[in-house]
Each structure stands twice: as C-alpha cells, then as structure tokens.
Scaffold this active site. Structure first.
Site, mmCIF file in Angstrom:
data_model
loop_
_atom_site.group_PDB
_atom_site.id
_atom_site.type_symbol
_atom_site.label_atom_id
_atom_site.label_comp_id
_atom_site.label_asym_id
_atom_site.label_seq_id
_atom_site.Cartn_x
_atom_site.Cartn_y
_atom_site.Cartn_z
ATOM 1 N N ASP A 178 0.763 -1.395 -0.036
ATOM 2 C CA ASP A 178 0.125 0.036 -0.098
ATOM 3 C C ASP A 178 0.754 1.318 -0.007
ATOM 4 O O ASP A 178 2.022 1.193 0.610
ATOM 5 C CB ASP A 178 -0.845 0.230 1.125
ATOM 6 C CG ASP A 178 -1.830 -1.175 1.257
ATOM 7 O OD1 ASP A 178 -2.336 -1.367 0.151
ATOM 8 O OD2 ASP A 178 -2.335 -1.473 2.339
ATOM 9 N N LYS A 179 0.438 2.290 -0.486
ATOM 10 C CA LYS A 179 1.064 3.431 -0.440
ATOM 11 C C LYS A 179 1.752 3.806 0.433
ATOM 12 O O LYS A 179 2.787 4.356 1.028
ATOM 13 C CB LYS A 179 0.085 4.772 -0.891
ATOM 14 C CG LYS A 179 0.682 6.195 -0.995
ATOM 15 C CD LYS A 179 -0.188 7.134 -1.221
ATOM 16 C CE LYS A 179 0.220 8.431 -0.865
ATOM 17 N NZ LYS A 179 -0.921 9.531 -1.263
#
Length: 324
Positions: free
Chosen positions: A152-153
């Site tokens: 995930d970012k």
C-alpha cells in the site's frame, strides 16, 4: 481437499507456463481461478491475457467465464516486455539487494508503487525505470513493469522487483506456492489480550463498502500469526507473519482482534480515535512496515532473507509511546 492445479515452468520456454487442473471448479471463472494461483498478478491482467488469446485450454483459446475442469491443461503465454508508458524519474531508492535478475527495496511510506489515476508520476515504477534503464520484466504490462507484488502507498518496507520475465515468473511461483517469508511490524491501537495470536479468518470484499475487505465465512482462506514485541502506552508493537497474501490481510485481521493499525484511515475507526485521545499522538500514516522478506533468488537458488530497518516515523512514534 487437494490443490486444484499445480504451476510448472517449462524448461527452455521462460515465457510459457502450464497448469494442470486437478479438481474441477464448477463455480470458478477462469480469470479468478488464475488470479488465485498467481495472487501477485491482478485479475484484470488475466482478463487481458485471455482476451488476447494468451491463455489456452488444451491448445484452444478460452474465455474468462470458462469453468476449469479436472484434467485440463491451461497454458499461459506471458507477453514479452514492451515499452512502458511511464517515464523514468530520478527518485532516490533505498536498495537492500540487487543482482542481474532482481532488486529488493526498502520502500518509503507515501510512495505509490505504480502509476494509476491521480498518480501519473512520482511512483516507484518511475524510479525503477530510471535506476534500471528500462530493464524490467514486462509481465505486469505497461503500467506495472517489474512489479511482482505490491505494498500500500502508506506501508513502508521490503518489496522485490523483477528485472526480466524469467525472474518474474520464478518469483511469482514462490509467492503463489507460499514459500516466501513475509514478516511485518505494526503499531496497534490498544494491547492484545495475549502475547501471541493466530488468526485464520477468510477475507472477501466488504458487502457494502466495496473498497474495504472484511472477514466473511465465504471469503478466501487467510492466515496470519501475531506476537507482541513490545508493550507501549495504549498500544503495542506487533510482529505479523503472513502465511497467505490477501489484500489488506494484516490490517483486517488486526481489526478482527480489536487492535487495528495506528493511523489506519480505512479500518482504524473508533479505536484509532480513542488511541489518539488517550495518548496525544497523531500518526502521520498507517503504521505498518514490511520488516522482512525471504525468498530463493533465481540465480543462486539459495535462501535470501532481507530486513528493512524501521523508518524514522516509526522510531519517533515508539519513543513517544514509551511507558514511563
């Protein structure tokens, strides 16, 4: 119930992969079936491969809606690398390991892995195209060259990238067969009731909030082991060992335990707000870090385990949350 199919790389044909279906799948579509066996490749990618005729059953073109039957041989022709639409950008990378086939990075929090809507530039792919001079595997398509798996970012830590298709395929098989070792560290809201927990709760898309994942009886198998590394003020540092690789698995399993990840805007909810109120600490992001990754590099075949040190925001959070 045994495995439905076994993947195998054909010698001398690094772009072709064959699976033999061992158990009929009357309720499974072909695209979903393939994605379950190659979890690091998106279902959309398989839909494109099927549409292009790169997935065949018994030598014949198939459809995404086909239900795999016992005894069928499914052949996947992975495409040759093609020019990426993303442009190289000189973005600093923290490299933990690199050889001619792959590199392992300590991804910083906030760095998007590949270009997508709203993130056309400044991604890990842009940085990789610059660092590798465009020499990345093409299996992920123009948007995801070299990307074997994702973070995930706002999750930091270990991520492996393939420089060529043969390495990409070899790594994908290890992820699919669950022979990789993936250990994460997380700061959680509250303190778990026991020092160790094993969570085996199936996961699927939330029935109402489609961007969320939820524990559901009809979901896909998911297994995470947790242990408390350090107790903190209204919190704990936890080690999470992934035995499966479902979307948002650690975050949702920790929510199931009643201890969501600190700063998780999607799953934190009331426990995260209560944590902030009790401690006075506001997290800059979801405090989840891919601490360790182990796999067998294609070149040597000898186990390689790498660790990404905790980033500065993690260390500062732990200092702030020390019990005094």
């Amino acid at each position: 119930m045994g495995q439905a199919a076994k993947p195998s790389l054909e010698r001398g044909m690094s772009r072709r992969e064959t699976l033999r279906v061992e158990t009929s799948q009357p309720k499974a579509r072909m695209d979903k079936f393939l994605q379950e066996h190659f979890p690091e490749t998106s279902r959309g990618t398989f839909q494109r491969l099927i549409e292009n005729g790169d997935v065949q059953v018994g030598g014949e073109q198939t459809k995404a809606t086909h239900h795999p039957r016992a005894g069928e041989a499914i052949t996947i022709e992975w495409p040759e690398p093609i020019a990426s639409e993303a442009l190289p950008e000189d973005i600093p990378l923290e490299i933990l390991f690199e050889d001619n086939d792959l590199l392992v990075l300590n991804k910083s929090a906030g760095l998007v892995v590949h270009p997508a809507a709203g993130h056309d530039t400044g991604t890990l792919v842009n940085a990789l195209l610059h660092h590798c001079n465009g020499q990345l595997s093409g299996i992920g398509g123009v948007a995801r060259p070299g990307i074997v798996h994702r973070l995930d970012k706002d999750t930091s830590g270990c991520i492996v990238v393939a420089k060529n298709n043969a390495a990409h395929l070899a790594l994908s098989v290890q992820f699919a067969e669950r022979t990789t070792t993936k250990i994460y560290h997380a700061l959680v809201c509250g303190q778990p009731s026991k020092p160790k927990h094993t969570v085996k709760e199936p996961l699927a898309r939330h029935p109402v909030h489609r961007k969320k994942i939820a524990v559901t009886p009809n979901g896909r198998e998911a297994h995470t082991d947790f242990r408390v590394l350090e107790k903190l003020n209204h919190s704990a540092l936890m080690e999470s060992t992934l035995h499966t690789g479902r979307t948002h698995q650690i975050r949702v399993h920790l929510l199931h335990l009643g201890c969501p990840v600190v700063g998780d805007a999607v799953y934190g909810g009331r426990p995260d707000r209560a944590f902030t109120q009790a401690t006075g600490y506001t997290a800059p992001r979801q405090m989840l870090h891919a601490f360790s990754l182990g796999f067998d590099p294609p070149a040597s075949g000898k186990r390689l385990t790498l660790e990404a040190p905790l980033p500065e925001d993690f260390s500062k959070a732990m200092d702030f949350l020390q019990i005094r």
